[in-house]
Structures are given as structure tokens and as C-alpha cells.
Write a protein that holds these residues in place. Structure first.
Motif, PDB file in Angstrom:
ATOM      1  N   GLU A 236       0.857  -1.189   0.000  1.00  0.00           N
ATOM      2  CA  GLU A 236       0.000   0.000   0.000  1.00  0.00           C
ATOM      3  C   GLU A 236       0.895   1.241   0.000  1.00  0.00           C
ATOM      4  OE1 GLU A 236      -3.292   0.221  -0.173  1.00  0.00           O
ATOM      5  OE2 GLU A 236      -3.482  -1.980  -0.302  1.00  0.00           O
ATOM      6  N   ARG A 237       0.458   2.293  -0.704  1.00  0.00           N
ATOM      7  CA  ARG A 237       1.286   3.502  -0.724  1.00  0.00           C
ATOM      8  C   ARG A 237       1.514   3.988   0.701  1.00  0.00           C
ATOM      9  NH1 ARG A 237      -0.199   5.581  -4.836  1.00  0.00           N
ATOM     10  NH2 ARG A 237       1.721   5.402  -6.042  1.00  0.00           N
ATOM     11  N   THR A 238       2.774   4.204   1.016  1.00  0.00           N
ATOM     12  CA  THR A 238       3.200   4.521   2.382  1.00  0.00           C
ATOM     13  C   THR A 238       4.149   5.707   2.339  1.00  0.00           C
ATOM     14  OG1 THR A 238       3.044   2.161   2.948  1.00  0.00           O
ATOM     15  CG2 THR A 238       4.297   3.568   4.452  1.00  0.00           C
ATOM     16  N   ILE A 239       4.114   6.504   3.370  1.00  0.00           N
ATOM     17  CA  ILE A 239       5.085   7.586   3.529  1.00  0.00           C
ATOM     18  C   ILE A 239       5.909   7.280   4.766  1.00  0.00           C
ATOM     19  CG2 ILE A 239       5.409  10.056   3.928  1.00  0.00           C
ATOM     20  CD1 ILE A 239       2.791  10.551   2.451  1.00  0.00           C
ATOM     21  N   ALA A 240       7.210   7.148   4.588  1.00  0.00           N
ATOM     22  CA  ALA A 240       8.069   6.799   5.724  1.00  0.00           C
ATOM     23  C   ALA A 240       9.517   7.167   5.421  1.00  0.00           C
ATOM     24  CB  ALA A 240       7.964   5.314   6.041  1.00  0.00           C
ATOM     25  N   ARG A 241      10.308   7.296   6.466  1.00  0.00           N
ATOM     26  CA  ARG A 241      11.748   7.520   6.335  1.00  0.00           C
ATOM     27  C   ARG A 241      12.527   6.251   6.653  1.00  0.00           C
ATOM     28  NH1 ARG A 241      15.641  12.051   9.407  1.00  0.00           N
ATOM     29  NH2 ARG A 241      17.609  10.927   9.000  1.00  0.00           N
ATOM     30  N   TYR A 242      12.050   5.481   7.627  1.00  0.00           N
ATOM     31  CA  TYR A 242      12.802   4.304   8.078  1.00  0.00           C
ATOM     32  C   TYR A 242      12.089   3.010   7.672  1.00  0.00           C
ATOM     33  CZ  TYR A 242      15.196   7.714  11.036  1.00  0.00           C
ATOM     34  OH  TYR A 242      15.909   8.795  11.487  1.00  0.00           O
ATOM     35  N   LEU A 243      12.826   2.098   7.077  1.00  0.00           N
ATOM     36  CA  LEU A 243      12.306   0.795   6.674  1.00  0.00           C
ATOM     37  C   LEU A 243      13.166  -0.293   7.286  1.00  0.00           C
ATOM     38  CD1 LEU A 243      11.728   1.538   2.877  1.00  0.00           C
ATOM     39  CD2 LEU A 243      10.016   1.562   4.699  1.00  0.00           C
ATOM     40  N   ARG A 244      12.582  -1.481   7.408  1.00  0.00           N
ATOM     41  CA  ARG A 244      13.334  -2.603   7.985  1.00  0.00           C
ATOM     42  C   ARG A 244      13.097  -3.860   7.150  1.00  0.00           C
ATOM     43  NH1 ARG A 244      12.048  -3.896  14.057  1.00  0.00           N
ATOM     44  NH2 ARG A 244      10.176  -4.872  13.151  1.00  0.00           N
ATOM     45  N   LEU A 245      14.181  -4.538   6.837  1.00  0.00           N
ATOM     46  CA  LEU A 245      14.137  -5.851   6.204  1.00  0.00           C
ATOM     47  C   LEU A 245      14.606  -6.876   7.218  1.00  0.00           C
ATOM     48  CD1 LEU A 245      14.061  -7.949   3.879  1.00  0.00           C
ATOM     49  CD2 LEU A 245      16.384  -7.182   3.274  1.00  0.00           C
ATOM     50  N   ALA A 246      13.712  -7.804   7.580  1.00  0.00           N
ATOM     51  CA  ALA A 246      14.064  -8.879   8.510  1.00  0.00           C
ATOM     52  C   ALA A 246      14.069 -10.199   7.748  1.00  0.00           C
ATOM     53  CB  ALA A 246      13.059  -8.942   9.655  1.00  0.00           C
ATOM     54  N   ILE A 247      15.245 -10.794   7.637  1.00  0.00           N
ATOM     55  CA  ILE A 247      15.377 -12.113   7.006  1.00  0.00           C
ATOM     56  C   ILE A 247      15.279 -13.145   8.116  1.00  0.00           C
ATOM     57  CG2 ILE A 247      16.849 -13.625   5.634  1.00  0.00           C
ATOM     58  CD1 ILE A 247      18.126 -11.029   4.488  1.00  0.00           C
ATOM     59  N   THR A 248      14.182 -13.904   8.119  1.00  0.00           N
ATOM     60  CA  THR A 248      13.914 -14.796   9.239  1.00  0.00           C
ATOM     61  C   THR A 248      14.294 -16.253   8.965  1.00  0.00           C
ATOM     62  OG1 THR A 248      11.632 -15.016   8.446  1.00  0.00           O
ATOM     63  CG2 THR A 248      12.064 -13.346  10.121  1.00  0.00           C
ATOM     64  N   GLU A 249      14.418 -16.616   7.685  1.00  0.00           N
ATOM     65  CA  GLU A 249      14.860 -17.960   7.337  1.00  0.00           C
ATOM     66  C   GLU A 249      15.762 -17.878   6.118  1.00  0.00           C
ATOM     67  OE1 GLU A 249      11.814 -21.054   7.078  1.00  0.00           O
ATOM     68  OE2 GLU A 249      10.440 -19.707   8.126  1.00  0.00           O
ATOM     69  N   SER A 250      16.879 -18.595   6.168  1.00  0.00           N
ATOM     70  CA  SER A 250      17.816 -18.562   5.065  1.00  0.00           C
ATOM     71  C   SER A 250      18.645 -19.837   5.042  1.00  0.00           C
ATOM     72  CB  SER A 250      18.735 -17.334   5.195  1.00  0.00           C
ATOM     73  OG  SER A 250      19.662 -17.285   4.140  1.00  0.00           O
ATOM     74  N   ARG A 251      19.096 -20.198   3.849  1.00  0.00           N
ATOM     75  CA  ARG A 251      20.014 -21.319   3.702  1.00  0.00           C
ATOM     76  C   ARG A 251      21.425 -20.770   3.897  1.00  0.00           C
ATOM     77  NH1 ARG A 251      17.273 -24.380  -1.591  1.00  0.00           N
ATOM     78  NH2 ARG A 251      15.337 -24.854  -0.479  1.00  0.00           N
ATOM     79  N   VAL A 252      22.016 -21.042   5.021  1.00  0.00           N
ATOM     80  CA  VAL A 252      23.258 -20.418   5.480  1.00  0.00           C
ATOM     81  C   VAL A 252      23.077 -18.903   5.464  1.00  0.00           C
ATOM     82  CG1 VAL A 252      24.598 -22.387   4.658  1.00  0.00           C
ATOM     83  CG2 VAL A 252      24.527 -20.356   3.248  1.00  0.00           C
TER      84      VAL A 252
END
Length: 477
Positions: free
Chosen positions: A447-463
């Protein structure tokens, strides 16, 4: 029998596969005898003089594709009816026997040259099934015939980026089933066009599994090795012109590469997905479909779900009997390209500060500049052993956006299995998007959002995961 996670991560693309993946979006051009007979699968007994485009203009085709943001064209040089769009020395069932340009024309030459002039790559589709050639079904004889025609296409028209083989296989006029010599064909391609990928019935790129534009939620590029032979199985190949085939979706094969699949196989390969779909209901031009061309909105959805779903998009555009791409198709494609350029040219995250707030089970405080440096040859990854990570992106000011694009550094394999996106509202982090695999590219529509700070959380990964790109875009800008 099982492939470990560590083994799966070591599977990476070849340079030719990587170059193909970076093309992202390119055209299929279905044009030939069927354009003039009103059929989709010709019988092979058509009179070559039926082929007579009155306003043929390869430059117009390429310009339409270029305006849409496409990077190449794959031309149906020979479909199942066996009619060749080039003057093949091995048959008289070709443009040389037509009235078009007094038998001196060569569609393949003209399209290849138009692509070179306008900066698009050129590829060839050549049907292994030939309903005209009498030797079809006499396997050694026909294989030699097919290989000779393949050599013509690979030596007379400059650099070829792709050789596209489909799996259609029916009986010859002698009632016999042809046994294709795929390995010999591959050897010829590797010798004459070493940079070309071989698609569908080939070792480099696999069919997505349908012609309806359906994409998987989790599209793995590392898949069981046996999939490279799936389209070669005669019993499973398409043997009749069945319009329903194009819309058939088999949801039973939505999982090709999860940990559960790895536990069941003993060999995996890098075999990425290509989605082939037509801008019209059928593949060859039919005037009754002039009002059934996919809308711009449908094309946008298709682009973002395929290119943005770790696949490539091969969109078919069938020229009409004039030898031109119809005005409606051209208009929709031009508007698509305008929308893509307007949306994805400006990345609001370039140069943004990226702080690693967590890796593994410990909090850290380090920076990850490669994620937002705007380059494709750099990446960030946590220390070995860190299969989870959180990145906080400071855009420097509040911006409006409705698309976030993620990319892994696939030169080191496909690793990310699950991730979350969030934005900061005051002191509270609010969810934006939840996804599974990333791979070459993941487009996250929000959804169109207005923000300055974003977060990417990688919760599962192969190594430990890699991130080479974090992009922030606005479709309404």
C-alpha cells in the motif's frame, strides 16, 4: 538420498544463465504460415504462396518491443508446420517458394538486423516437430535434417542469445514417432553460439509449467536435476492443438525446491524459470482477438509477478497479416513501457544509510552500504553462521512509495527462504509485507506509504543470506 542445504547453496548460475536472467523481459514473435491460414498448428501441407505479408516491417516490431522495455526478441523461425522464415537450403517449404519479395525475402535476416540496429538481442525458436518434412519419424535421417537447419540459423544471423525448443512431439506422416537427438543439438549450439541459453527442452532455462502467466509463490532456481528432462518426455508432450492447454495450471507442482524437496532427491541444478504467455488468447494472430488484447493493468501485473518473482517474462506478440504488430497491441505495450520507466527509473533508496541491527541471535551495530549503492556487482551478507538478519534503512527523509524491490547476489546461490518488511511510524514498527524466496529479483507491492525508516528482517535462510539490492519506488510519482 538427500541434498544438504550446504550443497544446494553451492549451486550457482553459469555466466550465460546470469546474462539471460539480467535480460528479465523479452518478446516472443509468433509469425509464419499460421498467420495466413488462421490456424495455430498448421498441417505442413500449406501452399508456400499463402505467405504474403503486404507491409512487413521488422523495424516496427523491434520498436514496439523496445518501447515496452523489452531487451530481446525470439522469433518462430520454424513452427510445427515446417515452413521456414528463412531460405533454407534443405527444403523448398520456405519463404523462398513464396511470392513475398519475389522469393528473395528472409524474415529471420530482417528481424535479426532490426534488433542489432535498435540494440535488442535476437533469439530463435525452431520447432523440433516438423509436419511437412517426409523424413520426420525416420529418426537418424530427420535428426541430420534438423541439425543442418539449426546450423543455418546459428551461422548466418549474427549473435544469438537464445535457442528455444518446445516439447511438442507427434507422429510423422509415416506413422512413426521421431526420437530427437537432443545432445547433438546442444553440442552444435555450444560450438556455434557458446553464449546462447537453451530453453525449455534444454539445460539452461526451464518452462514455468503453464502458458497462463501463473507464477509460484516460491520460485526456486535450484531444483531437482530430473526437471531438465521433463519437457522431452514424448508421452507428456503436447501432441494436439488444444486451446485449453494454454490455460492449464497444475498446482501440484508449486513446490520445486523447498527443504522438503531437497530431502527427497540426490542431485540438484541451477535451472531458473521462464514464463511464456501471449498478449492475446492465442499465439498466432487472429483478427477476432483484436478486442481481447491484455490491458496495460494486466501487463503490469504480469510483469511484476514474473520478473518480480524470480522468473523471466517471455511475452508473445503476434504480427498480423500485414506483417505489422497491431495498433492495439502496440499501444498497450507502449503504455506499459512508459509505466515501467516512470515507476522503476528512480530508486529512492540509492545512497540510503543501512544499519545492521541484528544478525543471527545477537544484536550488532554495523553498516551495509552495498545494499543501497545502486550497483549489481556488490552485496552484503552477515558473518558465516548468521542465518537471520535485520537491516534498517534510513532514507534520509520521508518519501512516498508503493514498491520495494529486493535482490540476492545469486552468483553465490539462492539462499533467502522467508523475510518481512516493515516501516517506522513514530516509534512503532508496522508491517508492510511478508514473503518467501527472493532470488534474482523480488518485487513487493505494498500500500502507498510515507516513511523515512524501513526494515528488512530475514527470518529464514540457507546459510548466511546475501542482499545486493534494496530499492524503493513509487508507481504514482
Amino acid at each position: 538420498m538427500a541434498v544438504s542445504i550446504e550443497e544446494a547453496v553451492k549451486i550457482v548460475p553459469t555466466p550465460r544463465q546470469l546474462a539471460w536472467q539480467e535480460m528479465e523481459f523479452y518478446a516472443f514473435i509468433h509469425f509464419g504460415m499460421n498467420t495466413f491460414t488462421g490456424m495455430q498448428w498448421g498441417d505442413g501441407d500449406e501452399d508456400p504462396q499463402l505467405f504474403h505479408p503486404t507491409e512487413f516491417n521488422a523495424a516496427q516490431w523491434v520498436e514496439v518491443c523496445r518501447s515496452a522495455g523489452m531487451t530481446g526478441i525470439i522469433l518462430t523461425c520454424k513452427h510445427h508446420d515446417g515452413f521456414c522464415l528463412w531460405p533454407s537450403a534443405y527444403t523448398d517449404h520456405s519463404v523462398e517458394s513464396s511470392l513475398w519479395q519475389d522469393g528473395q525475402g528472409d524474415v529471420v535476416r530482417d528481424v535479426a538486423e532490426a534488433c542489432r540496429v535498435q540494440g535488442l538481442k535476437f533469439g530463435v525458436y525452431v520447432s523440433p516437430w516438423d509436419r511437412h518434412e517426409l523424413s520426420y519419424g525416420d529418426s537418424p535421417v530427420y535428426n541430420a535434417y534438423f541439425q543442418n537447419q539449426l546450423r543455418e540459423l546459428l551461422t548466418q544471423y549474427g549473435e544469438i542469445f537464445c535457442v528455444w525448443f518446445d516439447g511438442a512431439c507427434g507422429e510423422g506422416s509415416n506413422g512413426k514417432v521421431q526420437v530427437y537427438d537432443w545432445e547433438a543439438a546442444y553440442q552444435i549450439i555450444r560450438e556455434l553460439q557458446p553464449n546462447a541459453v537453451i530453453n525449455i527442452c534444454g539445460p539452461d532455462v526451464r518452462w514455468c509449467g503453464n502458458e497462463a502467466g501463473h507464477t509460484r509463490e516460491s520460485e526456486w532456481s535450484v531444483v531437482p536435476a530430473y526437471l531438465k528432462d521433463t519437457e522431452k518426455i514424448h508421452a507428456d508432450s503436447q501432441q494436439t492443438d488444444d486451446p485449453a492447454f494454454a490455460q492449464r495450471i497444475n498446482t501440484e507442482v508449486d513446490d520445486l525446491g523447498s527443504r522438503a524437496i531437497l530431502a527427497q532427491v540426490d542431485n540438484v541444478i541451477w535451472y531458473p524459470s521462464e514464463v511464456d504467455v501471449s498478449i492475446r488468447p492465442q499465439w498466432f494472430y487472429d483478427p477476432t482477438e483484436d478486442d481481447k488484447v491484455k490491458t496495460v493493468e494486466e501487463l503490469i501485473d504480469l510483469y511484476e509477478s514474473t520478473v518480480g518473482g524470480n522468473s523471466a517474462l517471455l511475452l508473445n506478440i503476434p504480427p498480423d497479416q500485414r506483417g505489422l504488430i497491431h495498433e492495439t497491441d502496440a499501444r498497450h505495450l507502449g503504455e506499459l513501457g512508459q509505466w515501467l520507466r516512470g515507476t522503476y527509473t528512480t530508486n529512492r533508496a540509492v545512497g540510503a544509510k543501512v544499519r545492521v541491527s541484528q544478525t543471527g541471535d545477537s544484536d550488532v551495530d554495523m553498516e551495509a552500504h552495498p545494499v543501497t549503492d545502486g550497483r549489481s556487482d556488490t552485496y552484503w551478507c552477515p558473518p558465516e553462521g548468521g542465518e537471520h538478519a535485520e537491516l534498517e534503512i534510513d532514507l534520509g527523509e520521508e518519501v512516498s512509495f508503493d514498491r520495494i524491490v529486493l535482490k540476492e547476489y545469486i552468483q553465490l546461490g539462492q539462499r533467502i527462504e522467508h523475510f518481512h518488511l516493515a516501516y517506522k511510524d513514530g516509534e512503532e514498527w508496522k508491517p508492510l509485507y511478508e514473503g518467501t524466496v527472493v532470488g534474482y529479483k523480488k518485487i513487493c507491492r505494498v500500500e502507498r506509504t510515507i516513511a523515512r525508516y524501513l526494515r528488512l528482517a530475514i527470518t529464514e535462510s540457507r546459510v548466511h543470506p546475501t542482499v545486493s539490492h534494496f530499492g524503493v519506488y513509487d508507481s504514482g510519482a
